[in-house]
Design a protein around this motif. Structure first.
Motif, mmCIF file in Angstrom:
data_model
loop_
_atom_site.group_PDB
_atom_site.id
_atom_site.type_symbol
_atom_site.label_atom_id
_atom_site.label_comp_id
_atom_site.label_asym_id
_atom_site.label_seq_id
_atom_site.Cartn_x
_atom_site.Cartn_y
_atom_site.Cartn_z
ATOM 1 N N GLY A 79 0.822 -1.197 0.000
ATOM 2 C CA GLY A 79 0.000 0.000 0.000
ATOM 3 C C GLY A 79 0.854 1.243 0.000
ATOM 4 N N VAL A 80 0.346 2.288 0.653
ATOM 5 C CA VAL A 80 1.048 3.568 0.691
ATOM 6 C C VAL A 80 2.427 3.416 1.337
ATOM 7 N N GLY A 81 2.556 2.457 2.264
ATOM 8 C CA GLY A 81 3.845 2.246 2.919
ATOM 9 C C GLY A 81 4.955 1.897 1.944
ATOM 10 N N ASN A 82 4.616 1.236 0.836
ATOM 11 C CA ASN A 82 5.622 0.855 -0.156
ATOM 12 C C ASN A 82 6.114 2.043 -0.974
ATOM 13 N N ILE A 83 5.346 3.114 -0.998
ATOM 14 C CA ILE A 83 5.698 4.278 -1.810
ATOM 15 C C ILE A 83 6.019 5.474 -0.926
ATOM 16 N N VAL A 84 5.052 5.925 -0.148
ATOM 17 C CA VAL A 84 5.254 7.087 0.707
ATOM 18 C C VAL A 84 6.001 6.702 1.984
ATOM 19 N N LEU A 169 -7.757 5.877 6.895
ATOM 20 C CA LEU A 169 -7.544 7.311 6.730
ATOM 21 C C LEU A 169 -6.323 7.638 5.876
ATOM 22 N N THR A 170 -5.172 7.024 6.204
ATOM 23 C CA THR A 170 -3.952 7.329 5.453
ATOM 24 C C THR A 170 -4.056 6.861 4.007
ATOM 25 N N GLN A 171 -4.696 5.723 3.790
ATOM 26 C CA GLN A 171 -4.822 5.178 2.440
ATOM 27 C C GLN A 171 -5.764 6.043 1.587
ATOM 28 N N ALA A 172 -6.937 6.374 2.145
ATOM 29 C CA ALA A 172 -7.906 7.190 1.414
ATOM 30 C C ALA A 172 -7.343 8.568 1.102
ATOM 31 N N THR A 357 2.661 9.752 -13.210
ATOM 32 C CA THR A 357 1.428 9.019 -13.503
ATOM 33 C C THR A 357 1.508 7.585 -13.003
ATOM 34 N N ILE A 358 2.634 6.919 -13.239
ATOM 35 C CA ILE A 358 2.809 5.538 -12.778
ATOM 36 C C ILE A 358 2.688 5.464 -11.260
ATOM 37 N N VAL A 359 3.341 6.389 -10.563
ATOM 38 C CA VAL A 359 3.307 6.381 -9.103
ATOM 39 C C VAL A 359 1.901 6.678 -8.594
ATOM 40 N N SER A 360 1.231 7.665 -9.206
ATOM 41 C CA SER A 360 -0.111 8.031 -8.753
ATOM 42 C C SER A 360 -1.104 6.893 -8.954
ATOM 43 N N ILE A 361 -1.049 6.250 -10.122
ATOM 44 C CA ILE A 361 -1.947 5.126 -10.385
ATOM 45 C C ILE A 361 -1.646 3.974 -9.425
ATOM 46 N N SER A 362 -0.368 3.733 -9.162
ATOM 47 C CA SER A 362 0.015 2.668 -8.237
ATOM 48 C C SER A 362 -0.517 2.951 -6.839
ATOM 49 N N ILE A 363 -0.402 4.218 -6.398
ATOM 50 C CA ILE A 363 -0.912 4.581 -5.074
ATOM 51 C C ILE A 363 -2.406 4.312 -4.988
ATOM 52 N N VAL A 364 -3.141 4.659 -6.047
ATOM 53 C CA VAL A 364 -4.588 4.447 -6.061
ATOM 54 C C VAL A 364 -4.914 2.972 -5.881
ATOM 55 N N GLY A 405 -11.341 10.439 5.299
ATOM 56 C CA GLY A 405 -9.915 10.421 5.015
ATOM 57 C C GLY A 405 -9.574 11.040 3.675
ATOM 58 N N ALA A 406 -10.454 10.860 2.689
ATOM 59 C CA ALA A 406 -10.201 11.384 1.351
ATOM 60 C C ALA A 406 -10.353 12.892 1.268
ATOM 61 N N THR A 407 -11.153 13.466 2.135
ATOM 62 C CA THR A 407 -11.503 14.887 2.017
ATOM 63 C C THR A 407 -10.925 15.760 3.122
ATOM 64 N N THR A 408 -10.119 15.179 4.018
ATOM 65 C CA THR A 408 -9.588 15.926 5.147
ATOM 66 C C THR A 408 -8.071 15.801 5.197
ATOM 67 N N GLU A 409 -7.395 16.904 5.474
ATOM 68 C CA GLU A 409 -5.954 16.867 5.663
ATOM 69 C C GLU A 409 -5.671 16.338 7.066
#
Length: 472
Positions: A79-84, A169-172, A357-364, A405-409
Motif C-alpha cells: 500500500g502507501v507504505g511501499n511508496i510514501v 484514513l492514510t490510504q484514502a 502518472t505511474i506512481v499516482s496510479i500505483s498509489i490508487v 480520510g479522502a476529504t480531510t488533511e
C-alpha cells in the motif's frame, strides 16, 4: 491538532524506541529464526510455488483459496507504505534506513510464518459458518488463563483502532491526493467514488474481497515493479554507489546535505524498522486473520504461503522504491517532500508526466486494496469482541471514514497509524514467544513428513491422526 500530533509522536517515539518494540520485534524474529532453523531461507522457494503456482490446497477446509489469502494479505501490505512510507523512512533516517527495512523484512518473514501458522492452527468457525482466526483467537485459545485473554483483548482493541489508521484514513487520503495532484480530480469526488466502491465490496464479505484482490493485486504489483525496473535500468550506473551509501549509512548515520537534516544510527534503525513494519506488517498479526480463512490441509502449508507475502512486499517492491529514490538523488530533498519524493524520483528519468502518472496510479490501486483488506481485519476483531452483531455497524463506520480520510488533511493520521501498529504488535509478539515451542515442534514434525508440500489431503489427515493432533 498540532498538540495532539506532538502528544502522539511522544508516545510513538517511546513505543518504537530502542527499549521496547524494536528489540522485541528483532529479538522475536531472530529467536524464531533459530528455533525454526532459518525456515524463511530454506522453504522460501516451496512457499512461493505452493502459493503462486499450486494456488489451491485440494481437500483443505476454509472460505478462500490459499492464493486468495495471499493476495488479500498482499492487498493489505502493498500500500502507501511501499511508496510514501519508504520515502518517509529515507527522508528522516537517511539511505541507511533502507537497510533496516530489509533486515525487518528478512527477520519478519519468520514472524509472519509464525503468526499465520497460529492463525490457522487455532481458528474457529463463527455463527455464519465462516472461518475466524488471528491473534484475537490464538492468543486466548493457545495461552490458557487470564494472560491469554488479556493479550487477545488488547490485540483486538488495537487492531480495530489501527484499521482506521493504517487501513483507512492514510490510504484514502493518499488516493485523493494522488488523483488531485496528477489528474486534477477534486478530493470529494475521489471520496464519493471510494465510499461507493468500498461499500459495494464489503457487502460480499471475505469471498468478495478475495475475488477482487486475486484479480488486481498481481496486476498492480507488476505495473509498479516494471516501471521501477525501467527507471533503475536507465540509471544502472548509479546502483553500485547507491548500495554503498545504503550500507555505509546504515551503521554510521547520515550527514546533513541539501534539505536533509542529518540522522544518527538510532534514527536510521528506528525509521527503517517502523516503516518496514508499516509496509509488510510482519509481527503485527494482521495477516494471520486472512490466513485463517484459507482452504488448507495443514497450518504449516498456509504459514509458508503467508511468509512469501513479506518477501514480495519488502524484498521486491520496497527495494525497488528505495533504490529509485537513492539512485535518482532526490532522497536529500527534506522530509517535507516525502509525500511526492517517489514520484519525483521516477520523473527524473521517465519523460514527461509518465513517472508521476505511474506512481499516482500505483498509489490508487495499492491504497484501495489495502482499505479492502483492512476492513476485513477490523471486522473480524470487532466480531471477536462483540459477535456478529458488530459487523454491520463497523462496516458502515469504516466506509464513512473512507470519505473523511479522502476529504480531510490529516497530518496526525500518519503518527496515529505508526502508534497503532506498534500497540498491535506488542501482544502478538509476546504471544509468539510464549507459543514458540508449539510452533517449532509442529512445524518440524510436519516438514519431516511432507518436506516438498506435495502430500494429499488424505495423507495429511492420516498424518494428523498418527500425531494425535486435531487442529480443526
Amino acid at each position: 491538532m498540532q498538540a495532539l500530533n506532538d502528544f502522539l509522536s511522544t508516545i510513538s517515539g517511546f513505543v518504537w524506541g530502542p527499549f521496547l518494540l524494536i528489540p522485541l520485534l528483532l529479538g522475536t524474529g531472530l529467536y524464531m529464526t533459530i528455533r525454526l532453523s532459518g525456515l524463511q531461507v530454506r522453504m522460501l522457494g516451496r512457499g512461493l510455488r505452493h502459493g503462486l503456482l499450486d494456488r489451491d490446497d485440494d481437500g483443505g477446509e476454509g472460505d478462500i483459496s490459499n492464493y486468495q489469502a495471499l493476495t488479500t494479505a498482499l492487498a493489505a501490505t502493498v500500500g502507501v507504505g511501499n511508496i510514501v512510507g519508504v520515502a518517509t523512512a529515507i527522508s528522516l533516517g537517511g539511505p541507511g534506513a533502507l537497510f533496516w527495512v530489509w533486515v525487518t523484512g528478512v527477520i519478519g518473514m519468520v514472524s509472519k510464518y509464525s503468526e499465520a501458522f497460529l492463525g490457522v492452527r487455532f481458528r474457529t468457525t463463527d455463527s455464519a459458518g465462516e472461518q475466524s482466526g488471528g491473534p484475537q483467537y490464538y492468543l486466548q485459545r493457545g495461552i490458557k488463563g487470564p494472560v491469554g485473554k488479556v493479550l487477545a483483548f488488547l490485540f483486538a482493541l488495537f487492531a480495530i483502532i489501527a484499521s482506521f489508521g493504517i487501513g483507512n484514513l492514510t490510504q484514502a487520503n493518499a488516493v485523493s491526493a494522488g488523483m488531485h495532484d496528477t489528474f486534477g480530480v477534486d478530493p470529494w469526488v475521489s471520496g464519493v467514488v471510494m465510499f461507493i466502491a468500498v461499500g459495494a465490496v464489503l457487502l460480499g464479505g471475505i469471498q468478495s474481497i478475495g475475488r477482487i484482490t486475486a484479480a488486481f493485486v498481481p496486476m498492480m504489483i507488476i505495473i509498479y515493479v516494471v516501471g521501477g525496473l525501467i527507471v533503475l535500468g536507465l540509471m544502472v550506473d548509479q546502483i553500485p554507489a547507491a548500495f554503498q551509501l545504503i550500507f555505509t549509512d546504515a551503521f554510521t548515520g547520515t550527514a546533513a546535505t541539501g534539505g536533509f537534516a542529518g540522522s544518527t544510527l538510532m534514527l536510521a534503525v528506528q525509521y527503517g524498522v517502523a516503516r518496514g513494519i508499516f509496509s509488510n506488517e510482519s509481527g503485527m498479526g494482521s495477516a494471520a486473520i486472512a490466513a485463517a480463512a484459507a482452504k488448507t490441509s495443514h497450518p504449516v502449508r498456509q504459514g509458508l504461503v503467508s511468509m512469501t507475502q513479506t518477501f514480495i512486499d519488502t524484498i521486491i517492491v520496497v527495494t525497488i522504491t528505495g533504490l529509485v529514490i537513492v539512485t535518482s538523488g532526490v532522497w536529500d530533498a527534506g522530509s517535507d517532500t516525502a509525500g511526492t519524493m517517489t514520484a519525483a524520483a521516477f520523473s527524473t528519468v521517465l519523460p514527461g508526466q509518465y513517472g508521476g502518472t505511474i506512481v499516482s496510479i500505483s498509489i490508487v490501486f495499492f491504497a484501495f486494496s489495502t482499505i479492502l483488506a483492512w476492513s476485513y481485519y477490523g471486522e473480524r476483531c470487532v466480531e471477536s469482541l462483540f459477535g456478529r452483531r458488530g459487523s454491520l455497524p463497523y462496516r458502515m463506520i469504516f466506509t464513512i471514514m473512507v470519505f473523511v480520510g479522502a476529504t480531510t488533511e490529516l497530518e496526525v493520521a500518519w503518527t496515529f497509524a505508526d502508534l497503532a501498529n506498534g500497540l498491535m504488535a506488542l501482544p502478538n509478539l509476546i504471544g509468539i514467544l510464549i507459543l514458540s515451542g508449539l510452533i517449532a515442534r509442529e512445524t518440524k514434525a510436519y516438514l519431516s513428513f511432507d518436506p516438498k508440500l506435495t502430500a494429499s489431503a488424505e495423507e495429511v489427515r492420516r498424518f494428523l491422526e498418527k500425531q494425535g493432533t486435531d487442529w480443526r
